[in-house]
Scaffold this motif. Structure first.
Motif, PDB file in Angstrom:
ATOM      1  N   ALA A 312     114.487  37.239   2.466  1.00 14.57           N
ATOM      2  CA  ALA A 312     113.718  37.462   1.259  1.00 14.57           C
ATOM      3  C   ALA A 312     114.082  36.604   0.091  1.00 14.57           C
ATOM      4  N   LEU A 313     113.149  36.298  -0.536  1.00 19.41           N
ATOM      5  CA  LEU A 313     113.259  35.547  -1.910  1.00 19.41           C
ATOM      6  C   LEU A 313     112.647  36.294  -3.170  1.00 19.41           C
ATOM      7  N   LEU A 314     113.477  36.572  -4.132  1.00 13.75           N
ATOM      8  CA  LEU A 314     112.909  37.180  -5.264  1.00 13.75           C
ATOM      9  C   LEU A 314     112.891  36.439  -6.302  1.00 13.75           C
ATOM     10  N   SER A 315     111.879  36.657  -7.206  1.00 15.34           N
ATOM     11  CA  SER A 315     111.579  35.966  -8.110  1.00 15.34           C
ATOM     12  C   SER A 315     111.308  36.938  -9.419  1.00 15.34           C
ATOM     13  N   THR A 316     111.701  36.430 -10.580  1.00 18.77           N
ATOM     14  CA  THR A 316     111.573  37.152 -12.085  1.00 18.77           C
ATOM     15  C   THR A 316     111.812  36.333 -13.058  1.00 18.77           C
ATOM     16  N   GLY A 317     111.732  36.866 -14.250  1.00 25.05           N
ATOM     17  CA  GLY A 317     111.607  36.120 -15.293  1.00 25.05           C
ATOM     18  C   GLY A 317     110.220  35.934 -16.213  1.00 25.05           C
ATOM     19  N   SER A 318     109.288  35.529 -15.466  1.00 30.82           N
ATOM     20  CA  SER A 318     108.150  35.296 -15.521  1.00 30.82           C
ATOM     21  C   SER A 318     107.124  35.362 -14.575  1.00 30.82           C
ATOM     22  N   PRO A 319     105.780  35.705 -14.797  1.00 29.22           N
ATOM     23  CA  PRO A 319     104.891  35.825 -13.501  1.00 29.22           C
ATOM     24  C   PRO A 319     105.140  34.598 -12.669  1.00 29.22           C
ATOM     25  N   LEU A 320     105.075  34.881 -11.454  1.00 31.87           N
ATOM     26  CA  LEU A 320     105.027  33.690 -10.262  1.00 31.87           C
ATOM     27  C   LEU A 320     103.517  33.382  -9.981  1.00 31.87           C
ATOM     28  N   GLU A 364     100.767  38.701  -6.779  1.00 33.06           N
ATOM     29  CA  GLU A 364     100.825  40.077  -7.023  1.00 33.06           C
ATOM     30  C   GLU A 364     102.645  40.406  -6.874  1.00 33.06           C
ATOM     31  N   LEU A 365     102.984  41.580  -7.629  1.00 31.22           N
ATOM     32  CA  LEU A 365     104.144  42.314  -7.337  1.00 31.22           C
ATOM     33  C   LEU A 365     103.759  43.341  -6.306  1.00 31.22           C
ATOM     34  N   ASN A 434      96.240  47.090  -9.088  1.00 30.19           N
ATOM     35  CA  ASN A 434      94.931  47.238  -8.505  1.00 30.19           C
ATOM     36  C   ASN A 434      94.691  48.391  -7.625  1.00 30.19           C
ATOM     37  N   ASP A 435      93.759  48.612  -7.009  1.00 32.16           N
ATOM     38  CA  ASP A 435      93.478  49.885  -6.234  1.00 32.16           C
ATOM     39  C   ASP A 435      94.238  49.814  -4.909  1.00 32.16           C
ATOM     40  N   ARG A 436      94.951  48.868  -4.565  1.00 37.03           N
ATOM     41  CA  ARG A 436      95.876  48.940  -3.431  1.00 37.03           C
ATOM     42  C   ARG A 436      97.344  49.174  -3.803  1.00 37.03           C
ATOM     43  N   GLY A 437      97.443  49.204  -5.101  1.00 35.58           N
ATOM     44  CA  GLY A 437      98.825  49.497  -5.576  1.00 35.58           C
ATOM     45  C   GLY A 437      99.743  48.274  -6.099  1.00 35.58           C
ATOM     46  N   GLY A 438      98.914  46.961  -5.814  1.00 37.52           N
ATOM     47  CA  GLY A 438      99.722  45.731  -6.356  1.00 37.52           C
ATOM     48  C   GLY A 438      99.782  45.602  -8.005  1.00 37.52           C
ATOM     49  N   VAL A 439     100.548  45.128  -8.448  1.00 31.97           N
ATOM     50  CA  VAL A 439     100.693  44.913  -9.878  1.00 31.97           C
ATOM     51  C   VAL A 439     100.536  43.195 -10.312  1.00 31.97           C
ATOM     52  N   THR A 440      99.851  42.985 -11.408  1.00 31.86           N
ATOM     53  CA  THR A 440      99.730  41.465 -11.757  1.00 31.86           C
ATOM     54  C   THR A 440     100.132  41.487 -13.118  1.00 31.86           C
ATOM     55  N   MET A 441     101.490  40.724 -13.330  1.00 32.36           N
ATOM     56  CA  MET A 441     101.815  40.622 -14.970  1.00 32.36           C
ATOM     57  C   MET A 441     101.147  39.743 -15.584  1.00 32.36           C
ATOM     58  N   CYS A 442     100.640  39.983 -16.743  1.00 33.67           N
ATOM     59  CA  CYS A 442      99.629  39.291 -17.582  1.00 33.67           C
ATOM     60  C   CYS A 442     100.265  38.843 -18.907  1.00 33.67           C
TER      61      CYS A 442
END
Length: 530
Positions: A312-320, A364-365, A434-442
């Protein structure tokens, strides 16, 4: 919200939960720049915490006191935190690259009793001294009764110029086979003091509870990250970022933690991937800015290193970005869970993050956090799907701050999150669900700047600029730039000063504000009034 109570009547100790294992499995691996890695077992970790905890008790530390860290990301930082938590003292830390003003703006409010520091830290192959700054900081922090100095860049640093200082080896108890006396405390007993970005005035001191942090972070590690005892987890972080606290909680599951101090591109751009290969890291955490820098530098870890262990690779801090999702699967590993995650210091965790059982969509997250009633609100305060809106949380969650420091009527706490929507947490991010539950950071919706994932409040910068005689007026903004945020400072120079040449300042990604201001001042020159 706010004011929700969790598990009233329950008693626990945070450190006891993180030290539940006492065996010869490796707990900590520490890798400093240009240094061989060192390892510490769970048995050794318990022993070290026991010895430091006994000395803290002998120094008069008691539940409710504060202990501060001005430390690199090294084992002694975790040991000091756990020793403080075993007694019931609250822990707060800053990265050692913070300027003096930034440290005083934070520690000056909470008045710690004990300060742990290293003599210095490493960056790009250079050793940077910390003790001179500590000596200056102590002049403004009379609450500190003891400074414990860990040798790092020198074996036996001179601490004679630091008031109330003692070497780490001389501070910790010389006894062995000690049993830790874990104070059994309420669920909402203070554990951490984290800091807001300081968009207006001094950074706000957010006090978080032991039980709230433990349950929230264990949920994210166990269920969203699929962390198990046999895993080796790494996060590229400093002790001034909440990901250090998050990584540390991995001890509660008996995993092996990899700690790193230094520049991730030193001595070469593949430094962290060589470490991942050598230490057989299974979960690799970093920032979106680092991934973008890897791609721009043409680094191809899959071809150069054996990443068989990586799952697994995790990314945070700003949108990927979508491009960086594609880069990871093409150049790092094609069979991998890539989890872009997002939350904040306010909750010491995430609002949206990974799902080990679900698909990954570029950009997406994967999902909202379990137990987190996260919604996107439109301009009318109504939840929307497939449309950008304000990130809100409409139900309480355990890790939300129990209070802000020096905020007796909770007015600062209320205005930080609840002024817009009563009883609903407003975080200051724009998101799309979105309608499948994913999240986009804006991006941010407030006055916080977020270059490379390092949250900087505009007030942090204005306070420094306003002290400069050379500058008459200024404004600082964040600009979307190459899938990140860059900070631009506009200044109107005072009469008698000019810039020697036009230059572009892009230091906020790697330097704290005080060092940026020093950089600016050096490049201002007085004009001849003739």
């Amino acid at each position: 919200m706010p004011g929700a109570k969790w598990f009233s009547g329950a008693r626990l100790n945070f450190a006891e939960n993180l030290l539940r294992y006492r065996d010869d499995r490796v707990a900590l691996i520490f890798k400093g720049e240009d240094q061989p890695s060192i390892k510490m077992t769970y048995t050794k970790l318990y022993d070290e915490v026991a010895r430091v905890a006994k000395s803290l008790r002998q120094a008069g530390l008691k539940p409710g006191d504060r202990v501060a860290g001005f430390m690199p990301n090294m084992p002694e930082s975790i040991i000091a935190m756990l020793a403080a938590a075993s007694i019931g003292a609250a822990w707060s830390s800053c990265s050692p690259d913070f300027g003096i003003k930034g440290v005083l703006d934070r520690f000056g409010q909470i008045k710690p009793k004990v300060l742990f520091t290293a003599n210095g830290y490493s960056f790009k192959g250079k050793h940077v001294d910390s003790l001179e700054r500590i000596a200056d900081i102590l002049k403004e922090l009379p609450s500190i009764e003891k400074v414990v100095v860990v040798p790092y860049t020198q074996k036996d640093p001179d601490i004679s110029h630091v008031p109330n200082a003692v070497h780490y080896k001389d501070f910790k108890s010389s006894e062995s086979d000690l049993e830790i006396e874990f104070e059994q405390l309420p669920f909402d007993h203070p554990l951490y003091i984290m800091y807001s970005s300081g968009t207006t005035g001094l950074p706000k001191c957010m006090v978080q509870s032991a039980g709230g942090i433990l349950t929230h972070q264990m949920k994210e590690l166990m269920l969203h990250t699929d962390l198990k005892r046999e895993d080796t987890i790494f996060y590229f972080t400093t002790c001034g970022w909440m990901m250090w606290n998050w990584l540390t909680c991995s001890l509660s599951l008996g995993a092996t933690l990899v700690l790193f101090d230094g520049n991730p591109f030193h001595p070469n751009p593949g430094a962290l991937w060589e470490m991942a290969q050598d230490e057989k890291i299974t979960i690799f955490g970093t920032s979106a800015g680092y991934i973008a820098a890897l791609r721009n530098a043409g680094v191809k870890p899959k071809k150069e290193y054996d990443l068989t262990s990586l799952k697994a690779l995790l990314s945070t801090g700003s949108p990927l970005s979508v491009e960086d999702f594609e880069f990871i699967y093409k150049e790092v590993k094609d069979v991998l869970q890539l989890a872009s995650i997002s939350g904040g210091s306010d909750l010491n965790g995430c609002f949206a993050l990974g799902n080990p059982m679900g698909p990954v969509y570029a950009g997406e997250l994967q999902c909202r956090g379990l137990g987190m009633k996260v919604e996107a609100f439109d301009d009318n305060g109504k939840p929307v799907v497939n449309q950008q809106g304000e990130l809100v949380c409409t139900a309480p969650f355990p890790s939300m701050p129990i209070y802000f420091w020096d905020d007796p009527d909770n007015s600062k706490y209320h205005s930080a999150y609840f002024d817009v929507y009563p009883n609903i947490w407003l975080h200051g991010d724009f998101i799309e669900i979105n309608d499948r539950g994913g999240v986009t950071m804006c991006g941010r919706s407030d006055a916080t700047l977020n270059p490379g994932g390092v949250r900087i409040g505009t007030a942090d910068i204005y306070r420094l600029v306003e002290q400069m005689d050379e500058v008459e007026d200024s404004v600082v903004i964040g600009q979307n730039w190459e899938n990140d945020i860059r900070v631009i400072l506009f200044v109107k120079l005072a009469q008698g000063y000019e810039f020697p040449s036009i230059f572009n300042i892009q230091l906020f990604k790697i330097e704290p504000p005080q060092e940026c201001m020093d950089f600016i001042i050096k490049r201002l020159k007085p004009m001849s009034m003739s």
